[in-house]
Structure formats: C-alpha cells, structure tokens
Design an enzyme around this catalytic site. Structure first.
Site, PDB file in Angstrom:
ATOM      1  N   CYS A   2      35.051  35.314  44.357  1.00  0.00           N
ATOM      2  CA  CYS A   2      34.583  34.136  43.629  1.00  0.00           C
ATOM      3  C   CYS A   2      33.351  33.587  44.322  1.00  0.00           C
ATOM      4  O   CYS A   2      32.937  34.068  45.366  1.00  0.00           O
ATOM      5  CB  CYS A   2      35.678  33.084  43.646  1.00  0.00           C
ATOM      6  SG  CYS A   2      37.267  33.700  43.106  1.00  0.00           S
ATOM      7  N   ARG A  27      29.173  36.550  41.192  1.00  0.00           N
ATOM      8  CA  ARG A  27      30.329  36.796  42.057  1.00  0.00           C
ATOM      9  C   ARG A  27      31.641  36.709  41.291  1.00  0.00           C
ATOM     10  O   ARG A  27      32.692  37.069  41.839  1.00  0.00           O
ATOM     11  CB  ARG A  27      30.361  35.795  43.208  1.00  0.00           C
ATOM     12  CG  ARG A  27      29.139  35.840  44.109  1.00  0.00           C
ATOM     13  CD  ARG A  27      29.258  34.793  45.193  1.00  0.00           C
ATOM     14  NE  ARG A  27      30.427  35.052  45.992  1.00  0.00           N
ATOM     15  CZ  ARG A  27      30.446  35.874  47.051  1.00  0.00           C
ATOM     16  NH1 ARG A  27      29.348  36.499  47.406  1.00  0.00           N
ATOM     17  NH2 ARG A  27      31.545  36.087  47.723  1.00  0.00           N
ATOM     18  N   TRP A  74      36.708  34.894  39.934  1.00  0.00           N
ATOM     19  CA  TRP A  74      37.065  36.258  39.549  1.00  0.00           C
ATOM     20  C   TRP A  74      38.541  36.367  39.903  1.00  0.00           C
ATOM     21  O   TRP A  74      38.916  36.397  41.074  1.00  0.00           O
ATOM     22  CB  TRP A  74      36.249  37.279  40.339  1.00  0.00           C
ATOM     23  CG  TRP A  74      36.327  38.638  39.760  1.00  0.00           C
ATOM     24  CD1 TRP A  74      35.461  39.242  38.901  1.00  0.00           C
ATOM     25  CD2 TRP A  74      37.341  39.630  40.013  1.00  0.00           C
ATOM     26  NE1 TRP A  74      35.883  40.512  38.604  1.00  0.00           N
ATOM     27  CE2 TRP A  74      37.021  40.778  39.269  1.00  0.00           C
ATOM     28  CE3 TRP A  74      38.504  39.646  40.805  1.00  0.00           C
ATOM     29  CZ2 TRP A  74      37.814  41.927  39.287  1.00  0.00           C
ATOM     30  CZ3 TRP A  74      39.292  40.797  40.811  1.00  0.00           C
ATOM     31  CH2 TRP A  74      38.936  41.915  40.062  1.00  0.00           C
ATOM     32  N   ASN A 100      37.601  31.028  48.065  1.00  0.00           N
ATOM     33  CA  ASN A 100      37.277  32.423  47.744  1.00  0.00           C
ATOM     34  C   ASN A 100      38.038  33.298  48.734  1.00  0.00           C
ATOM     35  O   ASN A 100      37.979  33.062  49.939  1.00  0.00           O
ATOM     36  CB  ASN A 100      35.769  32.679  47.889  1.00  0.00           C
ATOM     37  CG  ASN A 100      35.445  34.169  47.832  1.00  0.00           C
ATOM     38  OD1 ASN A 100      36.139  34.932  47.175  1.00  0.00           O
ATOM     39  ND2 ASN A 100      34.439  34.579  48.588  1.00  0.00           N
ATOM     40  N   GLY A 101      38.766  34.280  48.247  1.00  0.00           N
ATOM     41  CA  GLY A 101      39.550  35.154  49.133  1.00  0.00           C
ATOM     42  C   GLY A 101      40.984  35.234  48.648  1.00  0.00           C
ATOM     43  O   GLY A 101      41.278  34.948  47.475  1.00  0.00           O
ATOM     44  N   GLU A 477      26.145  58.628  40.482  1.00  0.00           N
ATOM     45  CA  GLU A 477      25.584  57.280  40.352  1.00  0.00           C
ATOM     46  C   GLU A 477      25.200  56.978  38.901  1.00  0.00           C
ATOM     47  O   GLU A 477      25.481  55.898  38.378  1.00  0.00           O
ATOM     48  CB  GLU A 477      24.378  57.108  41.282  1.00  0.00           C
ATOM     49  CG  GLU A 477      23.643  55.793  41.195  1.00  0.00           C
ATOM     50  CD  GLU A 477      24.513  54.562  41.395  1.00  0.00           C
ATOM     51  OE1 GLU A 477      24.073  53.458  41.012  1.00  0.00           O
ATOM     52  OE2 GLU A 477      25.658  54.692  41.877  1.00  0.00           O
ATOM     53  N   LYS A 481      26.755  53.863  36.661  1.00  0.00           N
ATOM     54  CA  LYS A 481      25.926  52.846  35.989  1.00  0.00           C
ATOM     55  C   LYS A 481      26.291  52.790  34.513  1.00  0.00           C
ATOM     56  O   LYS A 481      26.443  51.728  33.925  1.00  0.00           O
ATOM     57  CB  LYS A 481      24.422  53.173  36.143  1.00  0.00           C
ATOM     58  CG  LYS A 481      23.750  52.713  37.417  1.00  0.00           C
ATOM     59  CD  LYS A 481      23.741  51.273  37.729  1.00  0.00           C
ATOM     60  CE  LYS A 481      24.908  50.853  38.579  1.00  0.00           C
ATOM     61  NZ  LYS A 481      25.004  51.318  39.934  1.00  0.00           N
ATOM     62  N   GLU A 484      29.787  51.243  34.049  1.00  0.00           N
ATOM     63  CA  GLU A 484      29.858  49.826  34.425  1.00  0.00           C
ATOM     64  C   GLU A 484      29.377  48.892  33.323  1.00  0.00           C
ATOM     65  O   GLU A 484      29.964  47.850  33.078  1.00  0.00           O
ATOM     66  CB  GLU A 484      28.943  49.564  35.615  1.00  0.00           C
ATOM     67  CG  GLU A 484      29.523  49.824  36.965  1.00  0.00           C
ATOM     68  CD  GLU A 484      28.567  49.315  38.039  1.00  0.00           C
ATOM     69  OE1 GLU A 484      28.751  48.181  38.484  1.00  0.00           O
ATOM     70  OE2 GLU A 484      27.630  50.043  38.389  1.00  0.00           O
ATOM     71  N   HIS A 500      35.034  75.035  35.984  1.00  0.00           N
ATOM     72  CA  HIS A 500      36.376  75.097  36.583  1.00  0.00           C
ATOM     73  C   HIS A 500      37.302  74.054  35.976  1.00  0.00           C
ATOM     74  O   HIS A 500      38.304  73.679  36.576  1.00  0.00           O
ATOM     75  CB  HIS A 500      36.263  74.911  38.101  1.00  0.00           C
ATOM     76  CG  HIS A 500      35.389  75.944  38.739  1.00  0.00           C
ATOM     77  ND1 HIS A 500      35.757  77.264  38.854  1.00  0.00           N
ATOM     78  CD2 HIS A 500      34.131  75.846  39.236  1.00  0.00           C
ATOM     79  CE1 HIS A 500      34.768  77.939  39.428  1.00  0.00           C
ATOM     80  NE2 HIS A 500      33.783  77.109  39.675  1.00  0.00           N
ATOM     81  N   LYS A 598      29.886  41.153  41.634  1.00  0.00           N
ATOM     82  CA  LYS A 598      28.844  41.757  42.463  1.00  0.00           C
ATOM     83  C   LYS A 598      29.318  42.127  43.853  1.00  0.00           C
ATOM     84  O   LYS A 598      29.008  43.193  44.388  1.00  0.00           O
ATOM     85  CB  LYS A 598      27.666  40.786  42.568  1.00  0.00           C
ATOM     86  CG  LYS A 598      26.491  41.282  43.370  1.00  0.00           C
ATOM     87  CD  LYS A 598      25.772  42.369  42.618  1.00  0.00           C
ATOM     88  CE  LYS A 598      24.632  43.022  43.348  1.00  0.00           C
ATOM     89  NZ  LYS A 598      24.194  44.251  42.762  1.00  0.00           N
TER      90      LYS A 598
HETATM   91  C1  AGP Z   1      27.568  49.058  41.698  1.00  0.00           C
HETATM   92  O1  AGP Z   1      26.765  48.845  40.614  1.00  0.00           O
HETATM   93  C2  AGP Z   1      28.685  48.106  41.804  1.00  0.00           C
HETATM   94  N1  AGP Z   1      28.263  46.781  41.804  1.00  0.00           N
HETATM   95  C3  AGP Z   1      29.658  48.401  42.935  1.00  0.00           C
HETATM   96  O2  AGP Z   1      30.124  49.710  42.787  1.00  0.00           O
HETATM   97  C4  AGP Z   1      29.076  48.242  44.343  1.00  0.00           C
HETATM   98  O3  AGP Z   1      28.177  49.258  44.612  1.00  0.00           O
HETATM   99  C5  AGP Z   1      30.217  48.283  45.360  1.00  0.00           C
HETATM  100  O4  AGP Z   1      31.101  47.234  45.075  1.00  0.00           O
HETATM  101  C6  AGP Z   1      29.691  48.189  46.777  1.00  0.00           C
HETATM  102  O5  AGP Z   1      29.054  46.970  46.990  1.00  0.00           O
HETATM  103  P1  AGP Z   1      28.226  46.756  48.359  1.00  0.00           P
HETATM  104  O6  AGP Z   1      27.080  47.710  48.366  1.00  0.00           O
HETATM  105  O7  AGP Z   1      27.793  45.322  48.286  1.00  0.00           O
HETATM  106  O8  AGP Z   1      29.174  46.994  49.484  1.00  0.00           O
END
Ligand code: AGP
Length: 603
Positions: A2, A27, A74, A100-101, A477, A481, A484, A500, A598
């Site tokens: 959060c 966040r 979150w 947060n946590g 990657e 993307k 996501e 395979h 994020k």
């Molecule tokens: C990637 O687009 C995501 N936001 C997520 O996979 C991110 O890369 C992952 O949570 C790692 O975050 P960080 O690089 O801040 O540790």
C-alpha cells in the site's frame, strides 16, 4: 503493498494529502482513505475504489485540518470494501492509523483485545494498532510511550502513521516496509515513497528499520525502540516533480517507454572511458576473491538477471539466476566467494530482500542493483549500484529493464576483469555500441510499427514470444509485459523448446513474436518454419540484416543492428510497444493493471 502518507502543518492538509495519495497510487489502488484532525475531533473519510472516488466524496472545507494521514490500498487481509479501507480507528475514535505491510500476529492480538471488550469494524490486520494504542492511553501512558509500547507487540512487516486526537503530531515507525520523511517549508510529510511529496519538498530523511518518529509542524524526533534519540541525515533528492507526472502522454507507461533514450544516457553517463568501465564505488579489484555470481530477483528484474547471467557465463564466470521467493529454500552453493546481486528497481520487493538476507546469513557478499537511492536493498546490502533510470510510476516496468541490463553490461565488465584478470572479448565494440544504444532506442520508438502490428495480429488464443541465447530472457519479458497489461494469455519460450510440448498450443490464432539478435538466425528460422506449418503467424523482431528470419516471417518489426549482445534490449522496446498498444486498444487500465502493484512489499 500500500501507500501511506501524512502531512503535519499549520493550515489545511487535505489538498496535499490527496495529491500525495494520487502520487502513491501505483503502490495499490483498490481503496483509499484520509483522516484529519480539525480541532473538533478526527474526521475519517474512506471508500472502496481509486483516489479519484475518495476525492469526489470529500468536500474540502468540511473535512480539512492541519494534520492528516492517508492511505491507498492493495488488499492483503480482507477484501477491498469501505470498511476495510484505511484509516482504521480505535473504539473511542481518538486514535487512527494507516499501515503498509502485514501484522503476522494480528489474529492473536485481535482476540485478546476482543476479550477485553474491544469491538472491530473491519477484517484487516491493521485495525489492532489503534486499539492497542488507545488501551495504553487509557492506562495513562503519554502519546509517544503509548505508541512505542503498542508497536512493541507487533510482529511482521510494517510502516505505520498514527494520530491521536488533540495531539498536534503524527507518530510513525517502520520495520520491513519503506517510510521516508519530507522536510518542507510550511509543513512536514511522511510517505511510503518520495514521489508522494516531491512537489512539496526535495529534502528527505530515509528512516531505518526500528526507527520511531514523532513529527510536528516544525520539527521531528527520531528514536529507537527503547526511546533513545537517533539521528538520520537529511538528503536532497535529484528527481524533479515533473518526473512523477505524465508529461502529456496518455499513460505513465508510454511516457516511460519514450523516456528510455534519456534514462539510458543517465545510466551510462561517465561510466565508459574508451575500453574502460568506470563505476563509482567499484574501482578495479573491487571483486577480487569472488568466484561465483548469483542473481536474485522477481518479475521483470528476474529477466534482467537472466540477461546478466547469460553475459557473465559467456565471459567465463560461474553465474546463475534465482527466483527470489525460491532462493532461501534453494540449496545453492554459497560462501564468502559468492557475490549475490539483488536486481530490484524499487529496492523494496520483500521476496528479493528476503533472498538477500538469506545470502548474507550464508556468508555471501551482497550487492543491490537498484533504481532507488535510500531503498532498503541499497541500505542493507554490502554494496549498491544504481541504474539511474529516474522514477518509474507505471506498474509495468519498462525503462528500468533497459537500464538494469545496460548497468549489468558495465558491472559484468568490471566483474570479468576482477575475476578472470582479462577484459571481455570485443569489449571496445560492445561499449561503443552501448554508448549508441540511447540513439538506437530513439530510432526504434520513432519508427515503430508496433501499433499497427498489435492491431492486426492480436490473437484470440494466446500470444507466444520466442528467442535464443540472451533473447530468451527478452521473450519471457515480452510475455510478462503482454500478460500484465492486456490480461491476455501470453508465454515466453526458448525457441528450441517449443517442439518439446508447447507447440501443441500453437494454432492460427496464436501469433508468435520471434526475437532475433543476429545470432542463431538459421536455427531460429527453422523454429519459425515449425510454427508456420501449424498455421500460426510469426512476427520477427530483429535487425533488417537477419534476412533468413525477415524473409521467413509473416511480419517484421525492425531494430538497429547493434552489438549482438545488446540487440535484444532494442527488441524489447518493440515488445513493450506491442503490449502497450494492444492494452490501449482493449482499453485496459494500463498504469494500474488489475490485481498488481508497483512494489511488492509483502512476501
Ligand atoms: C514488472 O512489470 C512488474 N511490475 C513486476 O514483475 C516487477 O518487476 C517485480 O515485482 C520486481 O519489482 P522490483 O524490480 O521493484 O524488485
């Protein structure tokens, strides 16, 4: 996962709190709330949904006051509802808190509080905090002592900001979750992250785990868990407020894709001198005695780690990449000759921090490769190397991936020279190509046909990304993307692996993006043919020179013919744009994709 914030001033706080929450929304964004002290008690307003809904619900004058706290959520404990939104309050309404946590022992605390007559209105772990403090106030403790004593009961990770009615201050603490202080002209601030209050002040104090703080409009006092005074430096952050704004783009993600030429120039600035790499704090010999390198990371950063592993292995170094959440339980060989690199743009990802902790406990040397100065990873590792990409707000990481890989090329050169005693083969060509990478990325963005290709080739049955060598990590990657932000099924594969099994998934409805670096073209070409014979369209993402591939594929996204070790970074920019335009066409919430956040600060 959060965002928490606080403003402690002498005039109305509401407007600033709403701005800070908006800036923290990356966040977490499933519910939000604010509480202010206005001399007539504590006014709490909260609701399910984004900050914009909270703003609509609030009428400025009615709810304002000089001191306030705020939260954007979150969910971890209890679904996103009005009741579970923060701030949470004790029974009498005079203590309110945001958090947060995760409070791991909240169930036991809640039960014993209920046994003592406390009533709860939410399903959250957080709500135990104001009740614990309220109880101590009723036992006659002063505010600060009541706060500190209550915090002593908590187990888990937390950053907390708390207000007590009639007390012109905010009480806060951190343990395992980030918390920074903003020292302003007319007010002081607290937040989970600097962008929250960057437009109000660039003077920041980074709190350490175990720090408690009392913030008043004109001052602050930091103590440890026993109440002893602690001093922390006030630093000035280099980021501009504009860095955290959209700058005329529809989405932060598109802005950050377009920022890559600038962020890459920042990343490599002053770090290449001819055939030499100059890394501040890492002079030649820094890694003498290291014989093995392990990368720990999550998500996009994990893919950057894989790219780094591929480069180091090619240069003769024993290197491996581990999914951070698996590392602590994984019997990897670790000793004092092992360098464990935590790749993490935010520097706050709990899984990566835990893996680094495990590495330290096993005697390894640790290095944080991160984007955030003052982050927990940067402060808890033996060394920190910054990727200098600037703040990234869009949940989907874009510019930080390119800057992570570019920094790994430089760090890899340093490591190779220290470990093998020799520079890498064709080092000069690679460093020259790295210096032109920002221009190449500019060219890719300006000339990209990704919008029309993603429009024409969107499939109904899944999207696959394939590559060989270092392009394999970029295939993963590209798929991440795509998943996501479009919420569509997508998967990355090592090109040779399709036959395979995964080839069974390939149909005329599953477009395949084939990433070519100029190496392995013949092999990749035969993989492309395997796919085409199953009727699937293939879009090649490769330099024009890779004719065997461009001639075979159904469609083609070109990238400049940079050094083969770097081409995949350029191809990844095309894949970022493919995902962006696909999600835009589907009208997805691109900057705040569902169910994500994020920086993942819980395990
Ligand atoms: C990637 O687009 C995501 N936001 C997520 O996979 C991110 O890369 C992952 O949570 C790692 O975050 P960080 O690089 O801040 O540790």
């Amino acid at each position: 996962m959060c965002g928490i914030t606080a403003r402690i001033g002498n005039d109305g706080s509401l407007e600033d709190l709403l701005v800070s929450l908006k800036n923290l929304e990356y966040r977490g964004y499933d519910s939000a709330g604010i509480a202010v002290q206005n001399g007539a008690g504590i006014e709490v307003s909260k609701c399910e949904g984004e900050v914009s809904e909270l703003k609509a619900q609030l009428t400025a004058n009615e709810h304002d006051g000089p001191i306030g706290i705020g939260h954007t959520r979150w969910s971890t404990h209890g679904p996103p509802t009005d009741e579970n939104a923060h701030p949470h309050t004790g029974c009498e309404g005079r203590v309110t808190a945001v958090h947060n946590g995760i409070i791991e022992n909240y169930a036991a605390l809640r039960e014993s509080l209920q046994d003592r007559g406390h009533e709860f209105t939410s399903d959250t772990d957080t709500e135990v905090i104001p009740h614990l403090v309220e109880e101590r106030l009723n036992d006659g403790l002063e505010s600060e002592a009541a706060f500190r004593d209550a915090i002593g009961e908590l187990e888990g990770s937390y950053a907390i900001a708390l207000m007590i009615d009639g007390d012109p201050a905010v009480y806060a603490t951190r343990s395992g979750s980030p918390l920074v202080v903003g020292i302003g002209e007319d007010a002081n601030y607290l937040a989970s992250d600097v962008p929250a209050f960057l437009e109000f002040t660039d003077r920041v104090i980074y709190l350490e785990d175990g720090d408690d703080i009392v913030v008043t409009p004109d001052d602050h006092r930091i103590t440890d868990g026993a109440g002893r005074s602690v001093s922390r430096p006030t630093e000035t952050v280099e980021w501009e407020p504009g860095d955290a704004e959209k700058g005329g783009f529809d989405h932060y993600m598109l802005k950050e894709i377009h920022e890559q030429p600038v962020s890459l120039r920042q990343t490599i600035h002053g770090r290449i001198e001819g055939e030499d790499v100059v890394l501040e704090d890492f002079p030649p010999g820094t890694f003498d005695g290291i014989s093995r390198v392990q990368f720990v990371a999550c998500g996009t950063s994990y893919h950057a780690g894989m790219y780094g592993e591929w480069l180091l292995s090619k240069w003769g170094i024993d290197a491996n990449t581990f999914i951070a959440s698996e590392y602590a339980a994984y019997p990897a060989p670790v000793d004092d000759e092992t360098l464990v690199i935590g790749v993490t743009q935010s520097g706050e990802t709990a899984d990566t921090l835990e893996a680094l902790q495990s590495a330290r406990e096993r005697g390894a040397r640790t290095l944080a490769l991160t984007n955030v100065i003052g982050s927990t990873a940067a402060r808890t590792c033996d060394d920190a190397l910054f990727i200098r990409a600037g703040p990234e707000i869009g949940v989907a990481a874009t510019k930080t991936f390119s800057s992570q890989v570019a920094t790994l090329v430089l760090l890899g050169e340093r490591l190779t020279r220290d470990i093998t005693g020799e520079p890498t083969a064709d080092c000069r060509e690679r460093l020259e190509s790295l210096e032109s990478l920002p221009d190449h990325v500019e060219g890719v963005i300006e000339n990209s046909r990704a919008a029309s290709i993603s429009h024409r080739w969107l499939g109904d049955n899944g999207h696959f990304f394939i590559g060989r060598g270092n392009a394999y990590s970029v295939a993963l990657e590209g798929a991440l993307k795509f998943k996501e932000i479009t919420y569509e099924h997508a998967e990355g594969f090592a090109a040779g692996e399709l036959k395979h099994g995964p080839l069974a998934l390939v149909t005329s409805d599953t477009p395949v993006f084939a990433i070519g670096t100029g190496r392995h073209s013949k092999r990749l070409e035969s993989n492309v043919r395997e796919i085409q014979t199953r009727g699937a369209p293939v879009i090649a993402v490769t330099p024009r020179t890779a004719t065997s591939l461009t001639d075979t594929a159904d469609e083609f996204l070109s990238v400049p013919a940079a050094h083969p070790d770097l081409v995949a970074i350029l191809a990844n920019v095309q894949l970022q744009l493919i995902a962006y335009h696909a999600a835009d066409e589907m009208e997805r919430s691109i900057d705040k994709p569902r169910n994500l956040a994020k920086s993942v600060t819980v395990e």
